[in-house]
Design an enzyme around this catalytic site. Structure first.
Site, PDB file in Angstrom:
ATOM      1  N   HIS A   1      -9.852  -3.004   6.556  1.00 54.96           N
ATOM      2  CA  HIS A   1      -8.947  -3.278   5.433  1.00 54.96           C
ATOM      3  C   HIS A   1      -8.545  -4.561   5.292  1.00 54.96           C
ATOM      4  O   HIS A   1      -8.790  -5.018   3.945  1.00 54.96           O
ATOM      5  CB  HIS A   1      -7.474  -2.276   5.731  1.00 54.96           C
ATOM      6  CG  HIS A   1      -6.657  -2.379   4.877  1.00 54.96           C
ATOM      7  ND1 HIS A   1      -6.244  -1.237   3.990  1.00 54.96           N
ATOM      8  CD2 HIS A   1      -5.920  -3.471   4.409  1.00 54.96           C
ATOM      9  CE1 HIS A   1      -5.256  -1.675   3.222  1.00 54.96           C
ATOM     10  NE2 HIS A   1      -4.856  -2.954   3.424  1.00 54.96           N
ATOM     11  N   GLU A   2      -8.270  -5.311   5.991  1.00 55.96           N
ATOM     12  CA  GLU A   2      -7.983  -6.693   5.884  1.00 55.96           C
ATOM     13  C   GLU A   2      -9.052  -7.413   5.532  1.00 55.96           C
ATOM     14  O   GLU A   2      -8.892  -8.409   4.695  1.00 55.96           O
ATOM     15  CB  GLU A   2      -7.280  -7.472   7.273  1.00 55.96           C
ATOM     16  CG  GLU A   2      -6.008  -6.544   7.744  1.00 55.96           C
ATOM     17  CD  GLU A   2      -4.971  -6.517   6.712  1.00 55.96           C
ATOM     18  OE1 GLU A   2      -4.984  -7.275   5.714  1.00 55.96           O
ATOM     19  OE2 GLU A   2      -4.192  -5.536   6.785  1.00 55.96           O
TER      20      GLU A   2
ATOM     21  N   HIS B   1      -9.489  -7.117   1.936  1.00 56.46           N
ATOM     22  CA  HIS B   1      -8.498  -8.422   1.014  1.00 56.46           C
ATOM     23  C   HIS B   1      -9.411  -9.626   1.258  1.00 56.46           C
ATOM     24  O   HIS B   1      -9.394 -10.286   0.293  1.00 56.46           O
ATOM     25  CB  HIS B   1      -7.379  -8.408   1.830  1.00 56.46           C
ATOM     26  CG  HIS B   1      -6.198  -7.316   1.540  1.00 56.46           C
ATOM     27  ND1 HIS B   1      -5.858  -6.858   0.164  1.00 56.46           N
ATOM     28  CD2 HIS B   1      -5.591  -6.499   2.291  1.00 56.46           C
ATOM     29  CE1 HIS B   1      -5.267  -5.971   0.243  1.00 56.46           C
ATOM     30  NE2 HIS B   1      -5.014  -5.692   1.523  1.00 56.46           N
TER      31      HIS B   1
ATOM     32  N   HIS C   1     -12.079 -10.219  -1.129  1.00 66.57           N
ATOM     33  CA  HIS C   1     -11.897 -10.056  -2.399  1.00 66.57           C
ATOM     34  C   HIS C   1     -11.351 -11.769  -2.786  1.00 66.57           C
ATOM     35  O   HIS C   1     -11.591 -12.130  -3.780  1.00 66.57           O
ATOM     36  CB  HIS C   1     -10.670  -9.191  -2.346  1.00 66.57           C
ATOM     37  CG  HIS C   1     -10.181  -9.004  -4.076  1.00 66.57           C
ATOM     38  ND1 HIS C   1      -9.047  -8.481  -4.258  1.00 66.57           N
ATOM     39  CD2 HIS C   1     -10.854  -9.223  -5.089  1.00 66.57           C
ATOM     40  CE1 HIS C   1      -8.824  -8.580  -5.617  1.00 66.57           C
ATOM     41  NE2 HIS C   1     -10.096  -9.082  -6.248  1.00 66.57           N
TER      42      HIS C   1
HETATM   43 ZN   LIG Z   1      -3.483  -4.369   2.509  1.00 65.98          ZN
END
Ligand SMILES: [Zn+2]
Length: 649
Positions: A441-442, A445, A448
């Site tokens: 998940h991290e 980010h 991105h």
């Molecule tokens: Zn998040």
């Protein structure tokens, strides 16, 4: 010379340096405003780079304060916050800057590229959403509304906290705590006059523990009743808040608070969001009813609201549970990180090269990131728990990709921070599968932010991405942590090297989707209520009517009349989620849709994955995510894909 900043934070001289930097900036802004000819190049670019340099200066302090907290970092951080706040408040209220942005937009509209136009658009919007451009009298009223709103939200939270703390249930009969985990029993235990008793409260771990494991239905009912009827005085606060939010929205030129909230988001209108939520609702109901029957079948009597957590736990234990310990041996931290890098290389063609540099902790590490062989970014990982680190997991952006005033390319960097078990010489750090999901998940980010190709830093990477779309790239990546092809890359027994079996992977997915349709209905109830209640001005009774009407569709077990859930809905009445609670589901749909496009193409030879890199990751916030998503998929998002991801059919 390195393309990246050296991580450095001089705590001794920080405040002095900060003040000097801000004083310089203030002078520079005044000079920029004095220019005869103000253009994008001569005004907007230097303004942006000034903000970027301030980030470079300040981020190491906020990062250190979070990962290596000490009295000294706290002291400096606390001292610096009001200084930074004062500076940015002044900037955001400087109406001369707003006027210049508008003029430049009008004059250079035809010649600027879409990145530059978006920088202008977002800056202008930012001024206008705060009302900085309105007449003095309106501004004064907006200021009054803001002051009153913050008093009310503060009271809302305080009432809730007081009510939570005022209640306790004392258990004297040991039979009533049978079945609770020993750690929960230990925390509930106390002694009075030589007698052992057990105290349960409305605070989260305690309340959830009894509702989940407590055998005595009478006690569960008492706790539940107390919990859902907390802070009745908040009903009047909600009335006033709704009225103030409505007035504020109208002063700013919107029809209601929902329109105001959506103005800066990816979702276009209240109708769009409601119809999106309704699609999910209609398609989840059938399975939710089936799940309820399955749950009902293991209960000896008709289920009530205060029974669901208890019987869910029994059903889960019997049929859906996974033994975390059995999994942890397959998820040794270093091998998970290497596996994640290998996965990203196979998916996007990006590679990671470890570098030697002194960081804030010996367990932290850094990597250069290459895209198609070209150095593109730097990643910092700090994954293990330690006393001086704040709990949880997060990504923090440091440098941002852009072209600076001198026309040079500046690369991006980001921190990924987690709190995984610490390793030692003799003991490896073994992760739970949930931890693996968190890391993905991290990392979603982080890539991105890091893989942006945008030249304007205010809309590069995670900057300028709409609030309801920010979680799209992170959830997109985390979905792969359940894919057999991906897990087989790294889920190997740390001692024997044996690869995780398909049966074990199946069990992970089954456990993730346990009672997912019932959970979906509950989230939809919150989201629909949030939108409807923020669409106008409503009295206490009307608020209740709105909720009751929604529950006719969403609540499969009749909610008791004494349940005043709304009085404790701090997310939307005291937090930042007002008319925005739908964002959770919204971003999940984007991520599920893009994820299945990649999976259905076979993951590692997916054309969509390449497009995802070129469109979603490269463009950051330079276009609305609505546009980017359409470029990626050739259409708007399909809600059905989220149902597929949650095993709802
Ligand atoms: Zn998040």
């Amino acid at each position: 010379m390195s393309k990246f900043l050296e991580f450095r934070c001089d705590l001794e001289n920080f405040i002095e340096e900060l003040e000097a930097l801000l004083a310089n900036n203030t002078k520079a802004v005044a000079l920029l405003l004095k220019q005869e000819q103000k253009t994008y190049a001569s005004f907007v670019k230097p303004m942006q780079m000034m903000e970027e340099k301030l980030e470079h200066f300040f981020t190491p302090l906020s990062h250190l304060n979070a990962v290596n907290n000490s009295p000294k970092t706290q002291e400096i951080y606390t001292l610096s916050l009001p200084i930074i706040t004062e500076y940015s408040t002044k900037l955001s209220q400087n109406i001369a800057i707003y006027t210049v942005y508008k003029d430049i937009f009008a004059q250079e509209k035809e010649t600027l590229n879409y990145e530059q136009l978006r920088v202008l658009k977002l800056n202008i919007e930012h001024f206008e959403l705060s009302g900085a451009h309105l007449d003095t009298e309106t501004k004064k009223r907006l200021e009054e509304i803001n002051v009153r709103k913050s008093t009310l939200t503060n009271n809302f939270s305080q009432n809730l906290l007081d009510a939570t703390n005022a209640y306790e249930y004392i258990i004297e009969d040991e039979a009533d705590i049978e079945g609770l985990p020993s750690s929960e029993i230990e925390s509930a235990k106390f002694e009075i006059d030589g007698v052992t008793k057990y105290k349960f409260t409305l605070q989260m771990p305690s309340y959830i523990a009894y509702m989940t494991y407590g055998k005595n239905a009478k006690i569960r009912e008492a706790l539940y009743t107390a919990y859902v009827s907390r802070a009745p005085q908040n009903a009047k606060i909600i009335e006033e808040l709704l009225s103030l939010k409505d007035e504020m929205s109208k002063l700013l030129g919107f029809t209601n608070y929902v329109a105001y909230s959506l103005a800066s988001k990816m979702a276009q209108s209240q109708e769009d969001v409601l119809s999106f939520l309704d699609t999910l609702l209609q398609k989840s109901k059938k399975q939710a009813k089936k799940e309820l029957i399955e749950l009902q079948n293991i209960a000896p009597h008709k289920l009530k609201s205060f029974d669901t957590a208890f019987y869910s736990e029994i059903l889960k234990k019997e049929q859906y549970d996974i033994d975390e310990e059995e999994y942890r041996v397959y998820f040794e931290q270093k091998s998970v990180v290497r596996g994640m890098f290998a996965f990203l290389e196979k998916l996007f063609g990006i590679t990671f090269q470890s570098i030697e540099e002194d960081l804030w902790d010996e367990k932290a590490s850094s990597y250069d990131v290459y895209v198609a062989g070209k150095l593109s970014a730097r990643l910092y990982l700090d994954l293990e728990a330690r006393e001086s680190k704040r709990g949880g997991a997060w990504m923090h952006n440091y440098q941002t990709h852009c072209i600076n005033e001198e026309g040079e390319e500046q690369l991006a960097s980001a921190f990924v921070v987690c709190n995984f078990p610490s390793s030692s010489q003799t003991n490896p750090s073994l992760l739970r599968h949930d931890d693996v999901v968190t890391l993905f998940h991290e990392m979603g980010h982080a890539i991105h932010h890091m893989l942006s190709k945008v030249n304007e830093n205010e809309v590069s990477g995670v900057n300028g991405v709409e609030w309801d779309a920010v979680e799209f790239p992170s959830q997109f990546l985390e979905n792969f942590a359940y894919e057999p092809q991906v897990l087989r890359l790294f889920a190997k027994h740390h001692e024997t090297g044996e690869i995780i079996s398909d049966t074990m992977i199946d069990k992970l997915v089954r456990s993730k989707n346990f009672l997912s349709a019932m959970g979906m209905l509950r989230q939809l109830e919150f989201s629909i209520f949030d939108l409807q209640v923020h669409s106008g001005v409503f009295s206490e009774n009307e608020v209740q009517d709105i909720l009751n009407k929604i529950r006719e569709e969403t609540a499969l077990i009749k909610t008791p009349d004494y349940n005043k859930f709304q009085n404790g809905f701090a997310h939307i009445f005291a937090g930042g989620y007002g008319a925005g609670y739908y964002s959770y589901k919204w971003a999940e749909v984007l991520s599920a849709d893009a994820f299945y496009a990649v999976v259905d193409e076979g993951i590692f030879d997916s054309k969509t994955a390449q497009k995802y890199l070129k469109i979603i990751l490269s463009c950051g916030g330079a276009k609305s995510m609505k546009e980017l998503f359409k470029e990626l998929m050739g259409r708007d998002a399909h809600a059905d894909t989220l149902l597929r991801l949650n095993g709802i059919n």
